[in-house]
Design an enzyme around this catalytic site. Sequence first.
Site, mmCIF file in Angstrom:
data_model
loop_
_atom_site.group_PDB
_atom_site.id
_atom_site.type_symbol
_atom_site.label_atom_id
_atom_site.label_comp_id
_atom_site.label_asym_id
_atom_site.label_seq_id
_atom_site.Cartn_x
_atom_site.Cartn_y
_atom_site.Cartn_z
ATOM 1 N N HIS A 58 0.843 -1.063 0.213
ATOM 2 C CA HIS A 58 -0.502 0.269 0.308
ATOM 3 C C HIS A 58 0.999 1.570 -0.138
ATOM 4 O O HIS A 58 1.056 1.728 1.473
ATOM 5 C CB HIS A 58 -1.197 0.138 0.848
ATOM 6 C CG HIS A 58 -1.683 0.583 1.297
ATOM 7 N ND1 HIS A 58 -3.268 0.742 1.860
ATOM 8 C CD2 HIS A 58 -1.925 2.090 0.952
ATOM 9 C CE1 HIS A 58 -3.704 1.599 1.663
ATOM 10 N NE2 HIS A 58 -3.137 2.758 0.744
ATOM 11 N N HIS A 60 1.619 5.218 -2.432
ATOM 12 C CA HIS A 60 1.427 5.975 -3.426
ATOM 13 C C HIS A 60 2.143 6.535 -3.323
ATOM 14 O O HIS A 60 3.149 8.268 -3.026
ATOM 15 C CB HIS A 60 0.859 6.960 -2.827
ATOM 16 C CG HIS A 60 -0.907 6.445 -2.260
ATOM 17 N ND1 HIS A 60 -1.826 6.480 -2.563
ATOM 18 C CD2 HIS A 60 -1.688 5.754 -1.311
ATOM 19 C CE1 HIS A 60 -2.879 5.845 -2.088
ATOM 20 N NE2 HIS A 60 -2.748 5.733 -0.547
ATOM 21 N N LYS A 182 -9.248 -0.468 -6.704
ATOM 22 C CA LYS A 182 -9.247 -0.061 -5.395
ATOM 23 C C LYS A 182 -10.274 0.994 -5.120
ATOM 24 O O LYS A 182 -10.932 1.482 -5.377
ATOM 25 C CB LYS A 182 -8.127 0.878 -4.866
ATOM 26 C CG LYS A 182 -8.093 1.549 -3.521
ATOM 27 C CD LYS A 182 -7.067 2.008 -2.963
ATOM 28 C CE LYS A 182 -7.486 2.921 -1.171
ATOM 29 N NZ LYS A 182 -6.418 3.546 -1.450
ATOM 30 N N HIS A 223 -10.293 0.497 1.245
ATOM 31 C CA HIS A 223 -10.185 1.455 1.850
ATOM 32 C C HIS A 223 -11.292 1.568 3.069
ATOM 33 O O HIS A 223 -12.349 1.349 2.499
ATOM 34 C CB HIS A 223 -9.882 2.608 1.574
ATOM 35 C CG HIS A 223 -9.864 3.642 2.825
ATOM 36 N ND1 HIS A 223 -9.141 4.422 3.045
ATOM 37 C CD2 HIS A 223 -11.405 4.194 3.163
ATOM 38 C CE1 HIS A 223 -9.999 5.433 4.033
ATOM 39 N NE2 HIS A 223 -10.628 5.298 3.958
ATOM 40 N N HIS A 243 -5.837 -1.068 6.568
ATOM 41 C CA HIS A 243 -5.873 -0.641 7.187
ATOM 42 C C HIS A 243 -7.091 -0.685 8.449
ATOM 43 O O HIS A 243 -6.004 -1.303 9.609
ATOM 44 C CB HIS A 243 -6.377 1.382 6.843
ATOM 45 C CG HIS A 243 -6.966 2.222 6.357
ATOM 46 N ND1 HIS A 243 -5.312 2.676 5.971
ATOM 47 C CD2 HIS A 243 -7.264 2.453 5.100
ATOM 48 C CE1 HIS A 243 -5.207 2.606 4.963
ATOM 49 N NE2 HIS A 243 -6.274 2.665 4.061
ATOM 50 N N ASP A 316 1.125 2.628 3.207
ATOM 51 C CA ASP A 316 0.843 4.000 3.551
ATOM 52 C C ASP A 316 0.965 5.067 3.030
ATOM 53 O O ASP A 316 1.177 6.488 3.026
ATOM 54 C CB ASP A 316 -0.832 4.818 4.064
ATOM 55 C CG ASP A 316 -2.109 5.244 3.454
ATOM 56 O OD1 ASP A 316 -2.651 5.642 1.907
ATOM 57 O OD2 ASP A 316 -3.046 5.270 3.713
#
Length: 409
Positions: A58, A60, A182, A223, A243, A316
């Site tokens: 996970h 970005h 996602k 998510h 999460h 994340d």
Amino acid sequence: MRRVFRNANLFDGTGVEPSVTDILVENGRILEVGADLDGDEAIDLAGRGVLPGLFDCHVHVMFSHIDMWHLLHTPFSYSFYIAAENLALTLATGITTVRDAGGADLGVKKAVDDGLISGPRMQVSLTMLSQTGGHGDGWRESGQVMRLMVPHPGRPDGIVDSPAEVRKKVRELARAGADVIKVATSGGVLSPRDDPSHAHFRLDELEALVTEAAAHGLFVMAHAQAADGIKNAVRAGIRSIEHGIYLDDEAIGMMLENGTYLVPTLVAPTGVLEAAERGATVSEAALRKAGAVIEAHRDSFRRAVAAGVKVAMGTDSAVTPHGRNLDELVLMHDGGMSPGEVLVAATRNAAQLMALDTELGTVEPGKRADLVVVAGDPLELAGLSERVAAVYKDGVRVVGNAGFEKDSL
């Protein structure tokens, strides 16, 4: 050329204790693991540990921070150069494979695959599907819209409502090169007008999403912070919960029954608070939500681990800086996992989640030669990224200077 790595203290990713052994590599593949192996070239790793190439499920990579004011003043194309830097930082920690959870498009993945830029191999989701008013909707009280993932030709708009819109959007994402879909099945911390404890999308929308994704051979990641949003995701057949902040006992039981993975991203809420301390413009709502979820998040993780839920490592990043990905490992250990279990979550389990386990995730004959050489004990999680001496991806050294190999010959 057959290259043998001698005297490696190997943690092979299967969960067994490390042991000193040789690893024989040819043409990017592991040929053999055992004692007294012969090759055309030998590198002595006495005193060093070896791990399989690590995963982060996970990330970005198109973003380096969560400062929306700064992002508003950043030229559009600049984020692609940021991605190149972030991929290199990630690779330097020993992470050779990532799943980008929104932002990177097919061009970024192809640039890595073709060798234009250095980085981990990638699976990309392009964007995050969100309901109107959901975690991906950047509508502000002023009426302005400020999104992290602004639509562009390689990244379709992610706001959808109704099963029909969901089906069409999955088809657009598949056409644009998505490897995974996602979706936000709950509110989140950074989004302005939602609540992490509220479920988003109705079950019929999520079922349409999973069915359409499966028709394209794609898994879905969610998510999912709210308990009801987690349970709806599991009911619909979504493969991983990202999460998992408000897991209750029913949700944990459902995940066990369905084999659903948890990608915990324990570093993320504290990353929001740390970013604000460093001067990032973060809304008061986001700061309030981040502070409120930290203990619930860690408690949920502890209970999921104790119950036996399958865990795959994810961070994340860019909520926390790229290159600090392995900070997550220490928090996973604090949450009840042994060091070996943590490393399995970052290797074999992660490879299984991403359906790459026939190629990656463990050091075994026939698999791709992704190897991470570390100083000292490979099970010592604290400071692990600072102890990375060299990283090999498909048998090629991509991190570490040439002197490392010369000194080891």
